[in-house]
Design a protein around this motif. Structure first.
Motif, mmCIF file in Angstrom:
data_model
loop_
_atom_site.group_PDB
_atom_site.id
_atom_site.type_symbol
_atom_site.label_atom_id
_atom_site.label_comp_id
_atom_site.label_asym_id
_atom_site.label_seq_id
_atom_site.Cartn_x
_atom_site.Cartn_y
_atom_site.Cartn_z
ATOM 1 N N ARG A 114 63.631 13.393 93.862
ATOM 2 C CA ARG A 114 64.644 12.575 93.181
ATOM 3 C C ARG A 114 65.832 13.465 92.867
ATOM 4 N N ASP A 135 65.208 9.658 97.041
ATOM 5 C CA ASP A 135 66.082 8.582 96.604
ATOM 6 C C ASP A 135 67.543 8.866 96.957
ATOM 7 N N ASP A 147 63.135 6.690 102.544
ATOM 8 C CA ASP A 147 63.473 6.258 101.198
ATOM 9 C C ASP A 147 62.205 6.388 100.353
#
Length: 164
Positions: A114, A135, A147
């Protein structure tokens, strides 16, 4: 048993990805077990309970059993962590074992990443990371990036890599 790992820094989405992958693979009819590495001391038992009292008295193993589940607790009195390979040998046979953590071990892995954590990619220096789930589209070398929430695509990649 086939083994695949999910690695990443703290708050990178590892546990959520693990949960979704278990759901996806079991939905495909595969049997799945998981191994989770904890960097801290943990206890599944509670002071005052009979099983806790057994452990405190010096039992090496305590097995709890009920109609719904059983759990085996093994005390590592020498305080040496068991290698992943040893732990995997203790599992009942399944189609796939998903491992959260153990980033220094040599099994193939996907890295959860992330952008908000500000951490660098582990994949940059680790060839056992075969893909990235991000992300932000973070990428390393020639490894595919998915993703972070595209569980089906990540599961398809893992299944293809492992021949499932």
């Amino acid at each position: 048993m086939k083994v695949w790992g999910v690695v990443g820094w703290k708050n990178s989405g590892k546990t959520g990805l693990m949960e979704r992958l278990v759901t996806e693979f079991t939905g495909r009819g595969l049997t799945v077990s998981t191994v989770k590495h904890a960097h801290h001391v943990f206890d599944v038992d509670h002071p005052g309970k009979d099983s806790h009292r057994h452990r405190q008295a010096g039992a090496t193993e305590v097995l709890l059993s009920s109609r719904k589940r059983w759990a085996l607790m093994h005390e590592l009195r020498e305080e040496a962590e068991m290698p992943l390979e040893t732990l995997l040998a203790k599992l009942s046979p399944v189609d796939l074992v998903l491992v959260e953590g153990y980033k220094r071990d040599q099994h193939p892995k996907v890295e959860a990443h992330r952008a908000e954590t500000g951490n660098p990619l582990i994949a940059t220096d680790d060839p056992t990371v075969r893909a990235i789930a991000s992300d932000s589209g973070a990428a390393a070398d020639d490894r595919p990036t998915f993703d972070l929430n595209d569980t089906v695509a990540i599961a398809d990649f893992i299944a293809k890599e492992l021949g499932l």
